[in-house]
Design a protein around this motif. Structure first.
Motif: not given
Length: 636
Positions: A474-498
């Protein structure tokens, strides 16, 4: 021969008759039923108001049965402990509790370091919350206590609000460790109280469903990014470096760059200690995996490594001779309860809510896995209350927020644990260490604790394999996984979760805006209907259009649904409506003309003194029915 051929002929005739009947059924579609409006349907079905349950009335009832039900609901131990089969389960729970405690000790010390606190507070967080969950929890197999993801989230808060730079002494520019640790302990304990309040409040109002907004790809992508954060945070202990405290967006990138810049300043003794400890831990884990079937209990590699490293550090003098940083003084005994600081609530409320949701998501996902495997039910709302009370009471006793650990939970299950009696046994073992044995680990090198943390990240770092599996599934779920990973790495844990949650919800809306529309046809010789665009043999029923949408129709996609329906069915509804309006307008004009002619005839008859009776009571509906054939001819 005749007798042998007779059954075959009968079978052939039966098959032909069945095929003929199906062919006739396919050709003859005749549906006849009366056309009803809403009023007629309600009258025919005798619709009445449904009897309201008014469940809120039961909340205020005072009865013995109601009090007992509430007590058993919010204190589940009273329900299962009296029925506890001592002979069948006690030995397994004792062995499981001992095995978990052996893992809990090094992980508690290490994860406290990850949270930016003195190691002894990891032991406190391995005792109070575990025992509270034993009383209030509904899962039999999860191991509550310190966890890497929770610890790194706490560490990001303590290091941002109480950085080392705020406690520099003026004379020699060294950090006042005592004042810094006291400030961080107050922050962590207040944060734990806030997390507990959020979780208890959400549990009491039955908001356990809030975790459903955290999909599995989102949680796995987030924990993978958190494991990378944990790994980077331990590099300063592996290389013996002093790094600046950073928080906020891109803090992880800056930390990695600073580590690379200061690598020439690494302490060789610390590096060797970390590498040796890591190799020993990996070898013991591999040995445990190979001899799993032959060992009643896994080899306690982490505990043996801590004991061996402490003995070597004390005997060789690693701190004085090689500059290896050690844990330091570990006070014996328990600390008195301390009230949280209300002045810090405003600074911590956002992080507290994020930690509360993430901690509950991890705990309930593991709890449901074990419940499904062993055939019992986990109450998500009561789990919120149990975790909340664990963090709330633990925060009063200066613990930091906790959740459940996957590695310890698997050990608790695999070594024979059946109930949370195993958790109570492990907490009592930790209590003995706090009271009597904790001070023996004062010479334990921090590099060994960093090695314990990094080796235990294997399970979460292996989640990178999700990229390949999600690409195929499911490539839509893959997109969620990648966006979550990149946002958490770049924006830190709290902002990345939001960002991850908002993106996931927006993706749900987008998917309802672009559903899959199809026209269905019947697969030959079956009663199955499939998309005619995908199945070349599927045939549409003559005179009938079967239209299907993969999403529920609501206000946001109603117009798109209507456009797709018009396009797929080949019917221009707008043109039909406009033609109907024109026809109705002509009929109204015809009716007015007839009425006018009637009036003129009456006036003429009155002037002549004669009586003429002409009935012109035709309505628009009557004219419409009389001109039905004309309207059909005009419409394309």
């Amino acid at each position: 021969m005749g007798l042998s051929e007779a059954p075959g002929q009968r079978d052939t005739q039966a098959l032909l008759s069945t095929t003929h009947a199906m062919e006739l059924r396919r050709r003859d579609y005749h549906v006849e039923r009366p056309l009803l409006n809403q009023e007629r349907l309600e009258e025919l079905g005798r619709r009445g108001s449904a009897a309201g349950t008014r469940q809120w009335r039961t909340w205020f009832r005072c009865s013995r049965a109601r009090a007992r039900a509430l007590l058993l609901q919010y204190l589940p131990i009273l329900a299962w402990l009296p029925q506890y089969p001592v002979r069948e389960w006690l030995l397994g729970d004792l062995l499981s509790g001992l095995s978990v405690a052996i893992m809990q000790l090094p992980q508690g010390l290490a994860y406290a370091l990850l949270a930016g606190l003195p190691p002894v507070f990891g032991l406190y967080s391995s005792f109070y919350p575990v025992f509270i969950y034993f009383l209030f929890g509904t899962s039999r197999h999860i191991s509550v206590g310190t966890f890497a993801v929770m610890s790194v989230m706490v560490g990001s808060v303590t290091e941002s609000l109480a950085p080392d730079e705020a406690f520099l002494q003026d004379l020699n520019s060294t950090v006042n460790v005592t004042a810094r640790d006291a400030a961080r302990v107050q922050l962590a304990s207040t944060l734990s109280v806030l997390v507990g309040l959020f979780q208890v409040g959400l549990g009491l109002v039955h908001f356990g469903f809030v975790v459903t907004y955290l999909s599995e790809p989102l949680v796995r992508g987030y924990t993978t990014a958190a494991s990378v954060q944990v790994f980077v945070s331990q590099l300063k202990y592996v290389f013996g470096l002093y790094l600046s405290s950073r928080s906020g967006p891109l803090s992880l990138i800056y930390t990695v760059l600073e580590v690379c810049w200061k690598l020439p300043q690494s302490v060789v003794g610390t590096m060797v200690t970390a590498v040796v400890a890591g190799v020993v831990l990996v070898l013991v884990k591999l040995l445990n995996d190979k001899l799993r079937r032959h060992l009643p209990l896994p080899i306690p590699g982490e505990l043996l490594t801590l004991i061996g490293a402490t003995g070597i550090s004390y005997g060789v003098g690693l701190q004085h001779r090689f500059g290896v940083d050690v844990v330091g003084k570990i006070p014996a005994g328990m600390l008195p309860p301390v009230a949280p600081s209300p002045q810090l609530f405003a600074k911590l409320v956002g992080n507290a809510f994020a930690i509360a949701v993430v901690g509950f998501a991890i705990a309930i996902s593991l709890g449901k896995i074990f419940a499904l495997r062993h055939g019992y039910r986990v109450d998500s709302n009561q789990e919120l209350v149990a975790l909340g009370l664990s963090n709330l009471i633990g925060g009063i006793f200066q613990c930091f927020p906790v959740s459940c650990s996957m590695s310890r939970s698997l050990v608790q299950e695999s070594t024979g644990g059946n109930t949370q009696v195993a958790g109570a046994v492990s907490s009592l073992f930790i209590l003995i260490i706090i009271l009597k044995l904790g001070e023996l680990f004062q010479d334990l090198p921090k590099a060994v604790l960093a090695a314990v943390i990094i080796v235990n990240l294997k399970g979460m770092l292996m989640q990178f394999r999700d990229i390949c599996s999600l690409w195929k599934a499911n490539r839509v779920d893959l997109l969620i996984w990648l966006v979550t990973f990149v946002a958490t790495i770049l924006l830190n844990l709290d902002i990345g979760l939001v960002v991850a949650v908002v993106f996931s919800l927006l993706l749900v809306v987008v998917r309802t805006q672009m559903p899959h529309y199809s026209v269905l046809g019947q697969v030959p010789d079956t009663d199955i209907y499939r998309d005619v665009a995908e199945y070349s043999e599927a045939r549409e029923v003559p005179g009938v259009k079967v239209f299907r949408s993969s999403a529920t129709v609501y206000f946001a996609n109603a117009e798109l649904y209507s456009d797709a329906l018009k396009q797929r069915c080949g019917v221009n509804v707008d043109h039909l409506i406009s033609q109907k309006k024109k026809l109705l307008r002509k009929q109204e004009l015809k009716l007015k003309r007839l009425q006018k002619e009637n009036k003129l005839l009456k006036q003429a008859a009155a002037s002549k003194g004669t009586s003429v009776s002409i009935s012109v009571n035709a309505s628009v509906t009557d004219i419409d029915s009389s001109n039905a054939e004309d309207s059909k001819a005009k419409l394309p």
